[in-house]
Design a protein around this motif. Structure first.
Motif, PDB file in Angstrom:
ATOM      1  N   ARG A   8       4.794   3.179  -1.307  1.00 57.74           N
ATOM      2  CA  ARG A   8       5.468   3.436  -2.407  1.00 57.74           C
ATOM      3  C   ARG A   8       5.842   2.247  -3.170  1.00 57.74           C
ATOM      4  NH1 ARG A   8      10.110   7.564  -1.358  1.00 57.74           N
ATOM      5  NH2 ARG A   8      10.335   6.128   0.321  1.00 57.74           N
TER       6      ARG A   8
ATOM      7  N   ARG B 215       4.082   4.291  -8.248  1.00 59.31           N
ATOM      8  CA  ARG B 215       2.663   4.655  -7.726  1.00 59.31           C
ATOM      9  C   ARG B 215       3.037   4.818  -6.212  1.00 59.31           C
ATOM     10  NH1 ARG B 215       0.725   2.550  -3.446  1.00 59.31           N
ATOM     11  NH2 ARG B 215      -1.402   3.020  -3.144  1.00 59.31           N
TER      12      ARG B 215
ATOM     13  N   PRO C 115       1.346   7.061  -2.875  1.00 60.92           N
ATOM     14  CA  PRO C 115       0.340   7.664  -2.021  1.00 60.92           C
ATOM     15  C   PRO C 115       0.728   9.121  -1.657  1.00 60.92           C
ATOM     16  CG  PRO C 115       0.887   5.432  -1.104  1.00 60.92           C
ATOM     17  CD  PRO C 115       2.087   6.023  -1.957  1.00 60.92           C
ATOM     18  N   ARG C 116      -0.509   9.873  -1.736  1.00 61.43           N
ATOM     19  CA  ARG C 116      -0.374  11.250  -1.364  1.00 61.43           C
ATOM     20  C   ARG C 116       0.471  11.550  -0.184  1.00 61.43           C
ATOM     21  NH1 ARG C 116      -3.657  16.227  -2.309  1.00 61.43           N
ATOM     22  NH2 ARG C 116      -3.042  17.674  -0.748  1.00 61.43           N
TER      23      ARG C 116
ATOM     24  N   SER D 249      -5.414  11.446  -3.875  1.00 63.24           N
ATOM     25  CA  SER D 249      -4.974  10.474  -2.899  1.00 63.24           C
ATOM     26  C   SER D 249      -3.774   9.638  -3.448  1.00 63.24           C
ATOM     27  CB  SER D 249      -6.137   9.445  -2.560  1.00 63.24           C
ATOM     28  OG  SER D 249      -6.529   8.752  -3.705  1.00 63.24           O
ATOM     29  N   GLU D 250      -3.597   9.679  -4.689  1.00 66.82           N
ATOM     30  CA  GLU D 250      -2.411   8.820  -4.936  1.00 66.82           C
ATOM     31  C   GLU D 250      -1.917   9.362  -6.477  1.00 66.82           C
ATOM     32  OE1 GLU D 250      -2.808   4.534  -5.524  1.00 66.82           O
ATOM     33  OE2 GLU D 250      -4.466   4.870  -6.796  1.00 66.82           O
TER      34      GLU D 250
ATOM     35  N   ASN E  62       0.806  -1.296  -0.153  1.00 66.27           N
ATOM     36  CA  ASN E  62       0.160   0.059  -0.096  1.00 66.27           C
ATOM     37  C   ASN E  62       0.848   1.203   0.006  1.00 66.27           C
ATOM     38  OD1 ASN E  62      -2.527  -1.150   0.016  1.00 66.27           O
ATOM     39  ND2 ASN E  62      -2.155  -1.868   2.226  1.00 66.27           N
TER      40      ASN E  62
END
Length: 114
Positions: free
Chosen positions: A31, A45, A47-48, A102-103, A29
């Motif tokens: 980076r 990918r 996450p914020r 959010s990402e 969940n």
């Protein structure tokens, strides 16, 4: 037009491909960096909530394109598509100005070229 945005990806693959996923903190969940064999690009990918942790990824100072993913107040999916000479600098500016996402998904060249 929408028709202009459609990319044909139906080409024959005569050889298998290897996708290398690296969970930077060991968490699916968190980076993730990704590379495809015989491709000169790299994807992330992020996450914020983990953008500020990305100073350890020097390649995020390179040029690239990115997709901010999130939802609006009604719960509808939103996407912002951007490009930057320094991905990390631009993402940090989005932290201060856009709060719906959010990402982010980032694509860049592995060799630092734009």
């Amino acid at each position: 037009m929408l028709e202009d945005l459609i990319i044909n990806i139906n080409y024959p693959m005569t050889q298998g491909k290897t996708i290398k996923l690296f969970m930077i903190e060991g968490d699916a969940n968190g980076r993730i960096s990704s590379e495809l064999s015989n491709w000169s690009g790299k994807a992330y990918r992020i996450p914020r909530t983990e953008i500020k942790d990305c100073t350890d990824r020097e390649d995020l100072q390179n040029p690239g394109v990115y997709f901010l993913l999130g939802k609006d107040e009604q719960g509808d999916e939103l996407i912002y598509i951007g490009e930057a000479e320094s991905i990390l600098t631009r993402l940090n500016s989005h932290l201060n100005s856009n709060d719906y996402w959010s990402e982010v998904i980032v694509f860049m060249s592995k060799d630092g070229w734009s």
